[in-house]
Design a protein around this motif. Sequence first.
Motif, PDB file in Angstrom:
ATOM      1  N   ASP A 179      39.111  40.006  48.044  1.00 20.40           N
ATOM      2  CA  ASP A 179      39.085  39.277  46.780  1.00 20.40           C
ATOM      3  C   ASP A 179      39.431  40.227  45.640  1.00 20.40           C
ATOM      4  O   ASP A 179      38.634  41.104  45.304  1.00 20.40           O
ATOM      5  N   PRO A 180      40.613  40.072  45.035  1.00 25.36           N
ATOM      6  CA  PRO A 180      41.010  40.988  43.959  1.00 25.36           C
ATOM      7  C   PRO A 180      40.054  40.964  42.770  1.00 25.36           C
ATOM      8  O   PRO A 180      39.839  41.995  42.127  1.00 25.36           O
ATOM      9  N   VAL A 181      39.483  39.804  42.476  1.00 25.87           N
ATOM     10  CA  VAL A 181      38.554  39.707  41.340  1.00 25.87           C
ATOM     11  C   VAL A 181      37.291  40.521  41.621  1.00 25.87           C
ATOM     12  O   VAL A 181      36.789  41.246  40.754  1.00 25.87           O
ATOM     13  N   GLU A 182      36.793  40.416  42.838  1.00 22.65           N
ATOM     14  CA  GLU A 182      35.616  41.195  43.227  1.00 22.65           C
ATOM     15  C   GLU A 182      35.898  42.692  43.155  1.00 22.65           C
ATOM     16  O   GLU A 182      35.073  43.479  42.675  1.00 22.65           O
ATOM     17  N   MET A 183      37.097  43.090  43.585  1.00 23.06           N
ATOM     18  CA  MET A 183      37.429  44.515  43.606  1.00 23.06           C
ATOM     19  C   MET A 183      37.665  45.074  42.205  1.00 23.06           C
ATOM     20  O   MET A 183      37.271  46.197  41.912  1.00 23.06           O
ATOM     21  N   VAL A 184      38.302  44.298  41.334  1.00 22.53           N
ATOM     22  CA  VAL A 184      38.505  44.797  39.964  1.00 22.53           C
ATOM     23  C   VAL A 184      37.164  44.892  39.257  1.00 22.53           C
ATOM     24  O   VAL A 184      36.929  45.811  38.459  1.00 22.53           O
TER      25      VAL A 184
END
Length: 299
Positions: A199-204
């Motif tokens: 999940d890109p949002v979780e990682m950012v």
Amino acid sequence: MFAGKEVKLGIAPIAWTNDDLPELGGENTFEQCVSEMALAGFTGSEVGNKYPKDPAVLKPALELRGIEICNAWFSTFLISKPYEETEVEFEKHVAFLAAMGAKVVGVSEQSYSTQGIQTQPVFEGKYEMNDEEWKLLCDGLNRLGKLSLEKYGVALTFHHHMGTVVQSAAETDKLMEGTDPAYVSLLFDSGHFAYCGEDPVEMVTRHVKRIKHVHLKDIRPDVVARVKAEGLSFLEGVRQGAFTIPGDGCVQFAPIFKVLAENGYEGYMVVEAEQDPAKANPLEYAIRARKFIAENTGL
């Protein structure tokens, strides 16, 4: 959204000419590439294989178009070769970037990488590091980052990437935990996290304080699903259109922009969407990407 912050927008030349697949966009010239970047409204560029290597030649050509170099990929081999071999080439690379005025260098560990092997399914056979190799990688990155920052004023950002030893969320987390924040930052790539199922949002959100360079990349989930189901290579996925510009795939960029803005991100956000330019006209897609960013960030 990014009011008062020094946030710049760049685009990668890989949309015009592909370094790993030179036949994609082989007809497109350096001059066409950087002219169309400027025409689309971008002020930064990464470095492609057709770019002049001499700063005395490259800088005037870019200044003519209002473009500057913001980063250039560097391949490390810290777990498979003596550290000194990587350092020699790395210092040459960083000296070039510093001469061009860039503030970051994007590093990817390429030991045992499958990303360039056209017969290797990208979702199979990825190399897993042991504890000794993790230490070699993290210690090596710390040394390179210290050299780069203290001698040249260029910050090392690590690029997680499909088919490499640092691909997943867990591997990215471990790398960040094992390196010194003073010398190693993260190059956040929305497309590569989405591609491998993270999940890109979780990682950012998790690593926003370590992020010093951003690649805005989207994926076409139907193509990625086909790559996985048919055992295709990373490069075949590129040919078939697995990647695209932000706003043209399934990645949710609004929350990514929100997290970066709320945490005071400064630096470059770079559109990097490697595609076949015969299928995705680079200028058209660059203009579309620039419009999407303006509509979603005000930049």
